[in-house]
Design a protein around this motif. Structure first.
Motif, PDB file in Angstrom:
ATOM      1  N   ARG A 152      45.351  51.758  35.878  1.00 50.56           N
ATOM      2  CA  ARG A 152      44.618  51.553  37.158  1.00 50.56           C
ATOM      3  C   ARG A 152      45.086  52.258  38.048  1.00 50.56           C
ATOM      4  NH1 ARG A 152      45.322  48.952  41.844  1.00 50.56           N
ATOM      5  NH2 ARG A 152      43.815  47.819  42.793  1.00 50.56           N
ATOM      6  N   ILE A 187      38.975  47.967  35.268  1.00 49.32           N
ATOM      7  CA  ILE A 187      38.998  48.822  36.361  1.00 49.32           C
ATOM      8  C   ILE A 187      38.113  49.505  37.094  1.00 49.32           C
ATOM      9  CG2 ILE A 187      40.705  50.683  36.606  1.00 49.32           C
ATOM     10  CD1 ILE A 187      42.416  49.896  34.522  1.00 49.32           C
ATOM     11  N   ARG A 189      34.988  48.517  36.971  1.00 49.29           N
ATOM     12  CA  ARG A 189      34.171  47.620  37.971  1.00 49.29           C
ATOM     13  C   ARG A 189      35.095  47.389  39.049  1.00 49.29           C
ATOM     14  NH1 ARG A 189      32.646  42.504  34.350  1.00 49.29           N
ATOM     15  NH2 ARG A 189      31.226  42.114  36.227  1.00 49.29           N
ATOM     16  N   GLU A 190      36.274  47.299  39.085  1.00 45.85           N
ATOM     17  CA  GLU A 190      36.984  47.102  40.268  1.00 45.85           C
ATOM     18  C   GLU A 190      36.697  48.123  41.290  1.00 45.85           C
ATOM     19  OE1 GLU A 190      41.631  46.358  41.980  1.00 45.85           O
ATOM     20  OE2 GLU A 190      41.217  46.384  39.910  1.00 45.85           O
TER      21      GLU A 190
END
Length: 324
Positions: A152, A187, A189-190
């Motif tokens: 991330r 990650i 999508r975040e």
């Protein structure tokens, strides 16, 4: 201590270092193997019934300017390997950009952040010429070897670095080597990404599904068949050798395009400046583009443009194939 006792201690230490898995795949219960399969899947097709301006097919060209990042990732710091990557930036990229400009074609460049930091003018040059810049890892790391926290961190740092250097916030990702960890989709999508171009469940765009639920993210599927890196690279110290003559490869790519055109689909290509950028291979790319240009009704677009179009059409046109 006897030799036997010493051997027992050595074996115990070895067992502690390399524990056997609790279950082998053939021992999994159905919910276990089914869960692995269904974690990330292809959802509904997003292939539209019509492309912009009534085009019969879409063409999305992409280049991964990996340059020195691959040897650096592997801890190879000597000049020999690094010079092969330098060729991509020094020679391959100018040739590719000149070809795209000559034919007025857009492309997407998936660029490791380290490469952008080494050559900020190159990163900015892509967007200034109307091309797209996408995420391609920090240093072409193998994300399946990372824990989620580090993956991330690197992905967010990469997005921020590319935005700062290119002037364009990335909306898509191609994971290095098309590796996909258990955390990659979450990650992405975040980060609010529009699309991914790493998974291979179709020839045409589709919606990514996670644990049975649509994510809204678009997949623009690549394939090794349409990647220069399986045909041409050479490594003196391994079994890696060129797979085929360049003129043979263009026949495979022509057939891939012809089938996409006949089906009204997407023709997506993945290339690398340090691979395709050599003289004999640029001839092959030129020949492929000439073949495509001989067809009517082609929409040339960046990956972001294709993803935005198919997603928008699937949401607004209930009669389109994408929403069927």
């Amino acid at each position: 201590m006897t030799a036997f006792e010493d051997e027992e201690l050595t074996m115990a230490a070895s067992d502690k270092r390399d524990p056997l898995p609790e279950k082998l795949p053939w021992q999994w219960e159905e919910h276990e193997w089914r869960g692995h399969v269904e974690r990330v899947r292809a959802g509904r097709s997003l292939k539209p019934d019509v492309w912009p301006q009534g085009a019969k097919a879409a063409v999305a060209l992409s280049f991964d300017p990996d340059h020195e990042s691959i040897p650096l990732r592997d801890g190879e710091t000597r000049p020999g390997k690094l010079s092969q990557g330098e060729f991509g930036a020094r020679v391959g990229i100018p040739r590719i950009l000149a070809l795209l400009e000559r034919r007025s074609l857009p492309a997407t460049f998936f660029m490791p952040a380290v490469c952008a930091l080494l050559r900020p003018d190159e990163a900015r040059g892509y967007t200034e010429r109307g091309h797209e810049v996408g995420i391609h890892g920090w240093i072409h790391e193998r994300n399946m070897e990372l824990d989620p926290k580090n993956e991330r961190d690197l992905m967010f740092r990469c997005a921020d670095t590319l935005e700062r250097l290119s002037g364009q916030r990335p909306v898509g990702i191609r994971t290095p080597s098309w590796d996909f960890s258990d955390a990659t989709l979450a990650i992405s999508r975040e980060l609010g990404l529009l699309y991914d171009s790493s998974l291979m469940a179709d020839d045409d765009p589709y919606e990514i599904v996670a644990d049975g639920e649509p994510t809204g993210m678009v997949e623009l599927p690549p394939e090794w068949i349409r990647d220069d890196a399986i045909y041409f690279p050479m490594d003196r110290y391994t079994a890696l050798r060129p797979y085929a003559m360049p003129r043979h490869v263009v026949g495979i790519w022509r057939d891939e395009f012809d089938a996409a055109y006949a089906e009204g689909g997407l023709f997506q290509m993945t290339m690398h400046p340090h691979v395709i950028g050599h003289r004999s291979r640029m001839v092959v790319l030129e020949e492929l583009l000439e073949h495509i240009a001989g067809h009517e009704g082609i929409w040339y677009a960046t990956h972001a443009e294709v993803a935005a179009y198919v997603k928008s059409r699937s949401e607004t046109d209930p009669q389109s194939e994408a929403s069927s």
